[in-house]
Design an enzyme around this catalytic site. Structure first.
Site, PDB file in Angstrom:
ATOM      1  N   HIS A  22      -1.974  27.995  -8.619  1.00  0.00           N
ATOM      2  CA  HIS A  22      -2.730  27.503  -7.470  1.00  0.00           C
ATOM      3  C   HIS A  22      -3.814  26.558  -7.964  1.00  0.00           C
ATOM      4  O   HIS A  22      -3.871  26.210  -9.141  1.00  0.00           O
ATOM      5  CB  HIS A  22      -3.252  28.641  -6.596  1.00  0.00           C
ATOM      6  N   HIS A  25      -5.984  27.528 -11.114  1.00  0.00           N
ATOM      7  CA  HIS A  25      -5.343  27.321 -12.423  1.00  0.00           C
ATOM      8  C   HIS A  25      -5.274  25.824 -12.738  1.00  0.00           C
ATOM      9  O   HIS A  25      -5.448  25.400 -13.872  1.00  0.00           O
ATOM     10  CB  HIS A  25      -3.907  27.849 -12.431  1.00  0.00           C
ATOM     11  N   CYS A 130      -8.454  49.568 -14.266  1.00  0.00           N
ATOM     12  CA  CYS A 130      -8.150  48.696 -13.126  1.00  0.00           C
ATOM     13  C   CYS A 130      -6.888  47.915 -13.441  1.00  0.00           C
ATOM     14  O   CYS A 130      -6.831  47.169 -14.423  1.00  0.00           O
ATOM     15  CB  CYS A 130      -9.285  47.731 -12.807  1.00  0.00           C
ATOM     16  N   CYS A 133      -7.408  44.067 -13.461  1.00  0.00           N
ATOM     17  CA  CYS A 133      -8.035  43.531 -14.683  1.00  0.00           C
ATOM     18  C   CYS A 133      -7.153  43.775 -15.903  1.00  0.00           C
ATOM     19  O   CYS A 133      -7.347  43.152 -16.928  1.00  0.00           O
ATOM     20  CB  CYS A 133      -9.365  44.215 -14.963  1.00  0.00           C
ATOM     21  N   CYS A 147     -13.226  48.214  -8.211  1.00  0.00           N
ATOM     22  CA  CYS A 147     -13.417  47.129  -9.162  1.00  0.00           C
ATOM     23  C   CYS A 147     -14.038  45.954  -8.397  1.00  0.00           C
ATOM     24  O   CYS A 147     -13.515  45.544  -7.367  1.00  0.00           O
ATOM     25  CB  CYS A 147     -12.079  46.711  -9.762  1.00  0.00           C
ATOM     26  N   HIS A 150     -11.369  42.976  -8.157  1.00  0.00           N
ATOM     27  CA  HIS A 150     -10.111  43.153  -7.424  1.00  0.00           C
ATOM     28  C   HIS A 150     -10.231  44.001  -6.168  1.00  0.00           C
ATOM     29  O   HIS A 150      -9.264  44.117  -5.418  1.00  0.00           O
ATOM     30  CB  HIS A 150      -9.052  43.730  -8.366  1.00  0.00           C
ATOM     31  N   LYS A 298     -11.984  33.221  -0.512  1.00  0.00           N
ATOM     32  CA  LYS A 298     -11.482  33.497  -1.844  1.00  0.00           C
ATOM     33  C   LYS A 298      -9.973  33.211  -1.886  1.00  0.00           C
ATOM     34  O   LYS A 298      -9.254  33.502  -0.931  1.00  0.00           O
ATOM     35  CB  LYS A 298     -11.734  34.971  -2.163  1.00  0.00           C
ATOM     36  N   LYS A 301      -3.154  35.715  -3.084  1.00  0.00           N
ATOM     37  CA  LYS A 301      -1.874  35.828  -2.403  1.00  0.00           C
ATOM     38  C   LYS A 301      -2.068  36.559  -1.086  1.00  0.00           C
ATOM     39  O   LYS A 301      -1.477  36.226  -0.078  1.00  0.00           O
ATOM     40  CB  LYS A 301      -0.890  36.608  -3.289  1.00  0.00           C
TER      41      LYS A 301
END
Ligand SMILES: [Zn+2]
Length: 475
Positions: A22, A25, A130, A133, A147, A150, A298, A301
């Site tokens: 995405h 990256h 997690c 992570c 977490c 996440h 944010k 997916k």
């Protein structure tokens, strides 16, 4: 002081194969690509490493959901990642896969050095893990028992694992940060890491039991190597560590490693400690970029708002996307992506600014009927000190501002001098310095807008210069 070297080695994080590329990256990968191209233009032997992290348990879970074997799944996904970087014109030198034999060989060599050092031991681990992570998290780090990255509840895990003596390197790490204030950038991240190493550094478990995926632990077949300990070594195996010593010695240590701010503990504490343990030189600098939101939300997916960089490139062009990413967002800070703003920037700075200027000058040059004997500029001659300083400081926004100031001043010269009123020799005389400046702009544009730079360099070569279709048609 480091000896002056003629190589430049830069890395991006390797991405999990169970994600799709995405805009986040794309941002870190394009940043690395800009620096790779820039150093190459300076005459350095410049190497950009990209790749995929495939040994994660997440891969085998995702493969199950997709009805594939894990091997099939990682192969398919890794190909998608590599094709994305190809479609986006990323000038990488190697694409490392952590499931490759070369990588595994290097991991084993590295492991042997660390073990010989006495830095690996067996112990019992009870901890909160997690899955997002792929790491144990401490109670202190949790927010509402979740977490913080996440928003997942961690699982309690108790098992016999192998450990790396990370805590042994506490003083050495603190000294590293103290002696090399530039090692971690930006400064806010450096403070975060110093605080973490001072107050929370503990030995880290580097194996897992009962996994059917991942690199087998070299000294105990019941275990697999914990994914972070294996993944970090990609920065070495990607340039031949364990298989091609000559190449490895040529490029290591890395000049710059670009990472996301969510993975700095691993890159700024664990990674240098692993290298110290193995007796290998440390990278020169680690730079953490911020997170992206899309229209204020944010990326993820689950939120369904990941923006496909390939689709954006097909619509606006690779260069326009690069331009937008690095003018809109200061490298190192957080940023918001909006296609609306991308279109605005495209029209104002590319279609109007650069596109309009080059079309005007080319048209005037054609009308003048003149022949232009033009100077060949090296990259160094074409670039200003301010421009180079900005890039050296990773201020891409600043470097682009320098270029666009030149573009605006050239536009102003045309308007102020009313060049369209001139003819023949007079016009040719007035145009020559403008064309020379456009040629310089086309050279220093190259790290940022490589396709546009090439197009302009080949168009404005002289002696005859023809009219030019708008290089950025309005959207
Ligand atoms: Zn997490």
């Amino acid at each position: 002081m480091r000896a002056m070297s003629n190589k430049y080695y830069i890395t991006t994080p390797i991405y999990y194969v169970n994600d799709l590329p995405h805009i986040g990256h794309t941002y870190s990968t394009v940043a690395a690509d800009i620096l790779k191209r820039y150093h190459k233009l300076l005459g350095k032997d410049s190497f950009l490493l990209v790749g995929t992290d495939e040994n994660s348990q997440k891969s085998s879970e995702a493969a199950g959901r997709a009805g594939l074997t894990t091997e099939e799944y990682v192969q398919e996904m890794s190909t998608k990642w590599e094709q994305t970087w190809q479609k986006l014109g990323i000038s990488y030198n190697n694409f490392i896969r952590t499931t490759s034999e070369e990588h595994k060989k290097g991991v084993y060599d590295f492991f042997t050095l660390v073990e010989k050092k006495g830095d690996i031991y067996k112990g019992e681990y009870i901890g909160l893990y997690c899955k997002g992570c792929e790491a144990f998290v401490t109670e202190k780090e949790l927010v509402d028992n979740l977490c913080p990255i996440h928003k997942l509840p961690p699982e309690e895990i108790k098992e016999e694992n192998y450990f790396f003596r990370l805590s042994k390197y506490k003083e050495d790490l603190l000294k590293l940060y103290q002696d090399n204030p530039e090692f971690i950038q930006p400064e806010s991240r450096r403070r975060e890491i110093i605080n973490y190493v001072q107050n929370h550094l503990e030995d880290i478990s580097i194996s897992r039991q009962g996994m059917d995926w991942g690199i087998p632990f070299p000294t105990d077949e019941k275990h697999r190597i914990y994914v972070w300990f294996d993944a970090l070594i990609n920065y070495l195996t990607g340039i031949g560590y364990g298989t091609d010593d000559k190449t490895f010695e040529e490029y290591w240590p890395a000049n710059l490693q670009i990472v996301g701010k969510d993975i700095i503990k691993f890159h700024c504490a664990l990674w240098p400690a692993m290298l110290m343990s193995a007796g290998l030189p440390l990278p020169e600098k680690i730079f953490a970029h911020g997170f992206f939101t899309i229209n204020g939300q944010k990326i993820g997916k689950s939120t369904g708002n990941s923006i496909d960089p390939v689709r954006l490139t097909e619509e606006y062009g690779f260069d326009a996307l690069r331009y937008y990413l690095f003018t809109e967002i200061k490298f190192g800070g957080d940023g918001d992506f909006s296609e609306e703003k991308l279109r605005e920037k495209y029209n104002s700075d590319l279609a109007n600014g650069l596109g309009n200027l080059t079309a005007r000058v080319a048209k005037l040059a054609e009308n003048s009927g003149g022949e232009f004997q033009l100077t060949q500029h090296t990259f160094n001659e074409a670039s200003t000190e301010e421009y180079q300083q900005c890039i050296e400081n990773l201020d891409f926004q600043g470097a682009l501002q320098v270029i666009w100031q030149i573009i605006r001043s050239l536009d102003k010269t045309i308007s102020d001098n009313e060049l369209w009123k001139f003819k023949d020799e007079e016009l040719i005389t007035q145009l020559r310095p403008l064309i020379e400046d456009i040629r310089k702009v086309s050279i220093i544009l190259e790290p940022f807008l490589p396709d546009t730079a090439k197009l302009l360099q080949s168009h404005f070569t002289g002696p005859k210069i023809n009219a030019l279709n708008p290089i950025f048609p309005r959207k």
